[in-house]
Design an enzyme around this catalytic site. Structure first.
Site, PDB file in Angstrom:
ATOM      1  N   GLU A 100      -7.795  -5.413  -0.078  1.00  0.00           N
ATOM      2  CA  GLU A 100      -8.347  -6.204  -1.176  1.00  0.00           C
ATOM      3  C   GLU A 100      -8.210  -7.708  -0.949  1.00  0.00           C
ATOM      4  OE1 GLU A 100      -9.375  -4.716  -4.297  1.00  0.00           O
ATOM      5  OE2 GLU A 100      -9.267  -2.745  -3.411  1.00  0.00           O
ATOM      6  N   HIS A 129       0.857  -1.190   0.000  1.00  0.00           N
ATOM      7  CA  HIS A 129       0.000   0.000   0.000  1.00  0.00           C
ATOM      8  C   HIS A 129       0.886   1.230   0.000  1.00  0.00           C
ATOM      9  CE1 HIS A 129      -3.203   2.803   1.145  1.00  0.00           C
ATOM     10  NE2 HIS A 129      -4.008   1.885   0.641  1.00  0.00           N
TER      11      HIS A 129
HETATM   12  N1  ACO Z   1       3.885  -7.704  -4.550  1.00  0.00           N
HETATM   13  C1  ACO Z   1       5.223  -7.766  -4.736  1.00  0.00           C
HETATM   14  N2  ACO Z   1       6.038  -6.690  -4.618  1.00  0.00           N
HETATM   15  C2  ACO Z   1       5.464  -5.520  -4.317  1.00  0.00           C
HETATM   16  C3  ACO Z   1       4.080  -5.394  -4.105  1.00  0.00           C
HETATM   17  C4  ACO Z   1       3.281  -6.541  -4.225  1.00  0.00           C
HETATM   18  N3  ACO Z   1       1.950  -6.502  -4.048  1.00  0.00           N
HETATM   19  N4  ACO Z   1       3.794  -4.104  -3.813  1.00  0.00           N
HETATM   20  C5  ACO Z   1       4.949  -3.433  -3.852  1.00  0.00           C
HETATM   21  N5  ACO Z   1       5.968  -4.290  -4.149  1.00  0.00           N
HETATM   22  C6  ACO Z   1       7.393  -3.995  -4.256  1.00  0.00           C
HETATM   23  C7  ACO Z   1       7.699  -3.274  -5.549  1.00  0.00           C
HETATM   24  O1  ACO Z   1       7.961  -4.185  -6.587  1.00  0.00           O
HETATM   25  C8  ACO Z   1       8.897  -2.448  -5.144  1.00  0.00           C
HETATM   26  O2  ACO Z   1      10.004  -3.305  -5.145  1.00  0.00           O
HETATM   27  P1  ACO Z   1      11.452  -2.770  -5.630  1.00  0.00           P
HETATM   28  O3  ACO Z   1      11.883  -1.797  -4.560  1.00  0.00           O
HETATM   29  O4  ACO Z   1      12.263  -4.010  -5.675  1.00  0.00           O
HETATM   30  O5  ACO Z   1      11.257  -2.131  -6.953  1.00  0.00           O
HETATM   31  C9  ACO Z   1       8.600  -2.061  -3.696  1.00  0.00           C
HETATM   32  O6  ACO Z   1       7.726  -3.072  -3.201  1.00  0.00           O
HETATM   33  C10 ACO Z   1       7.949  -0.716  -3.534  1.00  0.00           C
HETATM   34  O7  ACO Z   1       6.820  -0.667  -4.392  1.00  0.00           O
HETATM   35  P2  ACO Z   1       6.168   0.650  -4.974  1.00  0.00           P
HETATM   36  O8  ACO Z   1       5.733   0.389  -6.384  1.00  0.00           O
HETATM   37  O9  ACO Z   1       7.047   1.828  -4.748  1.00  0.00           O
HETATM   38  O10 ACO Z   1       4.934   0.817  -4.062  1.00  0.00           O
HETATM   39  P3  ACO Z   1       3.705   1.786  -4.351  1.00  0.00           P
HETATM   40  O11 ACO Z   1       3.478   2.569  -3.138  1.00  0.00           O
HETATM   41  O12 ACO Z   1       3.863   2.547  -5.598  1.00  0.00           O
HETATM   42  O13 ACO Z   1       2.556   0.730  -4.629  1.00  0.00           O
HETATM   43  C11 ACO Z   1       0.614  -0.524  -4.682  1.00  0.00           C
HETATM   44  C12 ACO Z   1       1.420   0.521  -3.902  1.00  0.00           C
HETATM   45  C13 ACO Z   1       0.306   0.018  -6.088  1.00  0.00           C
HETATM   46  C14 ACO Z   1      -0.717  -0.779  -3.968  1.00  0.00           C
HETATM   47  C15 ACO Z   1       1.439  -1.823  -4.777  1.00  0.00           C
HETATM   48  O14 ACO Z   1       1.771  -2.285  -3.505  1.00  0.00           O
HETATM   49  C16 ACO Z   1       0.757  -2.917  -5.597  1.00  0.00           C
HETATM   50  O15 ACO Z   1       0.869  -2.922  -6.823  1.00  0.00           O
HETATM   51  N6  ACO Z   1       0.014  -3.860  -4.934  1.00  0.00           N
HETATM   52  C17 ACO Z   1      -0.687  -4.896  -5.633  1.00  0.00           C
HETATM   53  C18 ACO Z   1      -2.035  -4.418  -6.161  1.00  0.00           C
HETATM   54  C19 ACO Z   1      -3.073  -4.205  -5.060  1.00  0.00           C
HETATM   55  O16 ACO Z   1      -3.145  -4.982  -4.097  1.00  0.00           O
HETATM   56  N7  ACO Z   1      -3.863  -3.134  -5.220  1.00  0.00           N
HETATM   57  C20 ACO Z   1      -4.869  -2.732  -4.259  1.00  0.00           C
HETATM   58  C21 ACO Z   1      -4.347  -1.595  -3.419  1.00  0.00           C
HETATM   59  S1  ACO Z   1      -5.427  -1.192  -2.097  1.00  0.00           S
HETATM   60  C22 ACO Z   1      -6.516  -0.061  -2.733  1.00  0.00           C
HETATM   61  O17 ACO Z   1      -6.212   0.744  -3.556  1.00  0.00           O
HETATM   62  C23 ACO Z   1      -7.884  -0.053  -2.236  1.00  0.00           C
END
Ligand code: ACO
Length: 393
Positions: free
Chosen positions: A328, A275
């Site tokens: 989610e 998140h």
């Molecule tokens: N699975 C695996 N790795 C992840 C995940 C995940 N779900 N989420 C983040 N990471 C990793 C990224 O790959 C990144 O790794 P790196 O440093 O090696 O590149 C690191 O964690 C940081 O990730 P960011 O992209 O900077 O995190 P951001 O804050 O942009 O993303 C998000 C948040 C979009 C929700 C992300 O965690 C994600 O894509 N989750 C999966 C989709 C999801 O569950 N969406 C629902 C969100 S809740 C809502 O909106 C109601």
């Protein structure tokens, strides 16, 4: 706006980080998310406590009117909103047409139907109407969204719409509009908790979208259509059915570790984890895990096992990223056990979030300033001469 959050004048641009991470872009009294503490609230009240103790209507009233209603006012608000669950004839007539577009995507269909409804009921630009009229529109459209959604879903199944039962509260009515049957009380309460937990969540992408559109003075319908579009993305609201799909693909406990490990290793994201704001447990996932375990049977216990395995894998392969379960992950299990079809998961989220969006629209309209940031131009240096001999054709 306080000075600290005011945009600077031309000539002193602030370069915001990508994704506007950490940027305060408005003031709001609707609610807030404290990511480090794993806490969020609606108008100061702990949102998970509200979900545990209150009805949808009590929290809806709190968000849109600013105050928790007393029992008399709750009864009145419940009746007032139940009466609004009748579609304008023109909308009712066209829903089957919208639902006949293949492949059927209920959230896209909702977006189209909300746009149609806004035209049919004559929503005027927010710039041209008093706050009271906008508030009435907000409540009317929020009450209509479940009717539209279930009308679309049933039309696509070749079924007639179910007339709304005015005796039912929002959550029970949501299930009754889907099946035509009196809803099971435990299912209705489980869905009600989910709906309350997802009504609002700070300055998320779809709420921001609604506010940007409202800031132009456009009508409430336009702002909602934009918000639904923003919510449709898997990084925002499109994850619950994907999280359930992950559970299906894993199938059995012994496959969980390898499956999840391989996904993350190959650069994929695990749906239902991570998140932007929460860097500890998402309080919504904590309550939904509880709700899922109450109503979701074996699927919920399997989900709990997969969750623990996913957290282990993320800890191993993404150390230090502070990735936790988000709302989610268990949302799908809760909705599935209440009989909500998978393709209606994100639309259900849209239905409850309409309360938050409409409150944000009213708030933006009441203290409006056109949202118009800058972009840093990084293309070829201007002015570029046209290639020699380049002409109209
Ligand atoms: N699975 C695996 N790795 C992840 C995940 C995940 N779900 N989420 C983040 N990471 C990793 C990224 O790959 C990144 O790794 P790196 O440093 O090696 O590149 C690191 O964690 C940081 O990730 P960011 O992209 O900077 O995190 P951001 O804050 O942009 O993303 C998000 C948040 C979009 C929700 C992300 O965690 C994600 O894509 N989750 C999966 C989709 C999801 O569950 N969406 C629902 C969100 S809740 C809502 O909106 C109601």
């Amino acid at each position: 706006m306080t000075n600290a959050t005011q945009l600077p004048g031309a000539g002193q641009p602030i370069v915001a980080p990508p994704g506007l991470e950490g940027v305060v872009a408005a003031e709001t009294s609707i609610g807030d998310v404290r990511g480090e503490e794993g806490f969020f609230h609606y108008r100061g009240y702990n949102a998970t406590e509200l979900a545990r103790l209150c009805s949808f209507e009590q929290v809806w009233h709190l968000i849109i009117e600013g105050e928790l209603p007393d029992p008399d006012r709750t009864r009145e608000f419940r009746q007032e909103t139940a009466r609004l669950r009748t579609l304008p004839e023109q909308v009712a007539k066209l829903l089957p047409e919208i639902a006949s577009v293949e492949p059927f995507a209920p959230l896209e269909a909702l977006r189209t139907a909300v746009s149609l409804t806004a035209s049919v009921i004559g929503l005027k630009p927010v710039l041209d109407i008093p706050a009271e009229e906008l508030r009435s529109q907000a409540i009317r459209v929020s009450a209509l969204v479940p009717v539209i959604l279930m009308g679309l879903y049933r039309a696509h199944q070749g079924l007639e719409p179910v007339p709304a039962d005015p005796e039912l509260g929002y959550a029970a009515s949501y299930l009754q509009l889907l099946t035509g049957e009196p809803p099971n009380e435990a299912h209705a309460r489980a869905v009600e908790k989910y709906l309350i937990l997802t009504m609002d969540h700070g300055f998320n992408a779809s709420t921001f979208t609604a506010r940007v559109i409202t800031s132009t003075g456009a009508d409430l319908g336009s702002a909602l259509v934009g918000a639904i579009g923003a919510l449709s993305g898997p990084l925002h609201g499109g994850a619950p059915s994907r999280a359930l799909q992950t559970l299906d693909e894993i199938g059995e406990r012994s496959r969980a570790y390898d499956y999840l490990h391989q996904k993350v290793e190959s650069g994929e994201r695990l749906m239902g984890f991570g998140h932007r704001i929460y860097k500890t447990d998402d309080p919504r996932s904590v309550l939904l895990r509880e709700v899922a375990l109450e109503t979701g049977g074996e699927q919920a216990r399997f989900a709990e096992y997969v969750e623990q395995t996913a957290l282990e894998v993320l800890h191993e392969l993404k150390p230090g990223r502070r990735l936790y379960t988000n709302v989610e992950f268990y949302a799908g299990v809760v909705m599935n056990s209440a009989g909500i079809p998978r393709e209606m998961f994100t639309p259900t989220f849209a239905s409850s979030r309409t309360v938050g969006w409409t409150a944000a629209i009213c708030e933006q309209a009441s203290h409006n300033r056109l949202i118009r940031p800058l972009a840093a131009y990084v293309g070829p240096p201007p002015p570029r001469p046209l290639p020699e001999g380049y002409a109209y054709c």
